[in-house]
Write a protein that holds these residues in place. Structure first.
Motif, PDB file in Angstrom:
ATOM      1  N   ASP A  20       0.858  -1.178   0.000  1.00 49.02           N
ATOM      2  CA  ASP A  20       0.000   0.000   0.000  1.00 49.02           C
ATOM      3  C   ASP A  20       0.896   1.230   0.000  1.00 49.02           C
ATOM      4  O   ASP A  20       1.598   1.494   0.972  1.00 49.02           O
ATOM      5  CB  ASP A  20      -0.910   0.022   1.240  1.00 49.02           C
ATOM      6  CG  ASP A  20      -2.030  -0.996   1.137  1.00 49.02           C
ATOM      7  OD1 ASP A  20      -2.862  -0.858   0.228  1.00 49.02           O
ATOM      8  OD2 ASP A  20      -2.063  -1.929   1.961  1.00 49.02           O
ATOM      9  N   ARG A 145      -5.295  -5.983  -4.155  1.00 50.81           N
ATOM     10  CA  ARG A 145      -6.095  -6.646  -3.138  1.00 50.81           C
ATOM     11  C   ARG A 145      -7.391  -7.175  -3.729  1.00 50.81           C
ATOM     12  O   ARG A 145      -8.014  -6.536  -4.582  1.00 50.81           O
ATOM     13  CB  ARG A 145      -6.408  -5.681  -1.995  1.00 50.81           C
ATOM     14  CG  ARG A 145      -5.370  -5.718  -0.914  1.00 50.81           C
ATOM     15  CD  ARG A 145      -5.575  -4.759   0.207  1.00 50.81           C
ATOM     16  NE  ARG A 145      -6.930  -4.306   0.438  1.00 50.81           N
ATOM     17  CZ  ARG A 145      -7.229  -3.317   1.267  1.00 50.81           C
ATOM     18  NH1 ARG A 145      -6.261  -2.691   1.915  1.00 50.81           N
ATOM     19  NH2 ARG A 145      -8.470  -2.939   1.446  1.00 50.81           N
ATOM     20  N   ASP A 147     -10.318  -7.377  -2.509  1.00 58.47           N
ATOM     21  CA  ASP A 147     -11.500  -6.544  -2.286  1.00 58.47           C
ATOM     22  C   ASP A 147     -11.554  -5.353  -3.244  1.00 58.47           C
ATOM     23  O   ASP A 147     -12.576  -4.661  -3.308  1.00 58.47           O
ATOM     24  CB  ASP A 147     -11.564  -6.066  -0.831  1.00 58.47           C
ATOM     25  CG  ASP A 147     -10.362  -5.240  -0.436  1.00 58.47           C
ATOM     26  OD1 ASP A 147      -9.227  -5.683  -0.691  1.00 58.47           O
ATOM     27  OD2 ASP A 147     -10.537  -4.150   0.128  1.00 58.47           O
ATOM     28  N   ARG A 148     -10.473  -5.117  -3.997  1.00 55.35           N
ATOM     29  CA  ARG A 148     -10.450  -4.032  -4.982  1.00 55.35           C
ATOM     30  C   ARG A 148     -10.477  -4.560  -6.418  1.00 55.35           C
ATOM     31  O   ARG A 148     -10.429  -3.782  -7.367  1.00 55.35           O
ATOM     32  CB  ARG A 148      -9.191  -3.181  -4.782  1.00 55.35           C
ATOM     33  CG  ARG A 148      -9.102  -2.521  -3.410  1.00 55.35           C
ATOM     34  CD  ARG A 148      -7.736  -1.893  -3.195  1.00 55.35           C
ATOM     35  NE  ARG A 148      -7.638  -1.246  -1.884  1.00 55.35           N
ATOM     36  CZ  ARG A 148      -6.504  -0.809  -1.354  1.00 55.35           C
ATOM     37  NH1 ARG A 148      -5.366  -0.947  -2.023  1.00 55.35           N
ATOM     38  NH2 ARG A 148      -6.494  -0.240  -0.158  1.00 55.35           N
ATOM     39  N   SER A 193      -9.399  -8.562   2.053  1.00 50.84           N
ATOM     40  CA  SER A 193      -8.339  -7.552   2.116  1.00 50.84           C
ATOM     41  C   SER A 193      -6.983  -8.166   2.443  1.00 50.84           C
ATOM     42  O   SER A 193      -5.958  -7.475   2.391  1.00 50.84           O
ATOM     43  CB  SER A 193      -8.688  -6.483   3.157  1.00 50.84           C
ATOM     44  OG  SER A 193      -8.570  -7.002   4.476  1.00 50.84           O
TER      45      SER A 193
END
Length: 203
Positions: A20, A145, A147-148, A193
């Motif tokens: 990140d 990720r 979730d993205r 995540s």
């Protein structure tokens, strides 16, 4: 020569930004290390004095080029030891992290290079994280990720090792690096995540 604590700080700073690309505050670093903000601030000032980090008081802290080299040296140790524990000693991928945390400070670079050769120069650790080479280089990853992710099929690149219980559940479900996962998936937001993937349709 760095102390064990200094090595831990540099490695923590690296891992917080590896996947990140965000700025790290002393508060975030304190949470990561389980220490008080005052203790972290004191150590950051010491590391800044050695030219290993840049620090904006009450705001952010970042690795300097020399600090990044030291951090990658520790990351290399950690991930090679994790791989050795799994491949040679039969540890589960949910068990290797804590052992590697303890062992990485006790061995020499010569030992790590010999371990690398013994293992056949592995590119990734048990969780799919890239292992830095002896000169500190890393392959570029385009994983994002889960979730993205917006596609319908993905290949798992890596799974965070921060939650051993999730690693155990993931292994039972076949959610391991290299596995295909179809969307929509049945994982909750927190679980999604912890997984990084790449598009299964890309080469």
């Amino acid at each position: 020569m760095l102390t064990t604590s200094e090595e831990d700080y540099l490695k923590a700073l690296y891992t917080l930004t590896e996947w990140d690309d965000t700025e790290v505050s002393t508060g975030v670093l304190a949470d990561q290390l389980g220490l008080s903000p005052a203790s972290v601030t004191s150590m950051i000032q010491k590391l800044a004095g050695k030219g290993l980090v840049s620090h904006v008081p009450r705001k952010t802290v970042a690795l300097s080029p020399s600090g990044r080299r030291e951090a990658l040296r520790m990351v290399r140790r950690h991930r090679l030891i994790e791989t050795f524990l799994r491949d040679e000693l039969g540890y589960g991928w949910d068990e290797v992290h804590d052992e590697a945390e303890a062992l990485e400070h006790t061995v020499s670079d010569r030992f790590i290079n010999a371990l690398d050769a013994r293992l056949g120069h592995p590119q990734h650790d048990p969780h799919g994280d890239a292992i830095p080479s002896a000169d500190g280089t890393l392959p570029v990853s385009e994983a994002i990720r889960l979730d993205r992710f917006s596609g319908d099929r993905a290949i798992i690149d890596r799974i965070s090792d921060e939650d051993p219980e999730f690693l155990r559940r993931a292994a039972i479900q076949g959610l391991v690096p290299g596995a295909l996962i179809r969307l929509p998936h049945q994982l909750n937001f927190i679980e999604a995540s912890l997984i990084w993937v790449r598009n299964a349709h890309s080469k």
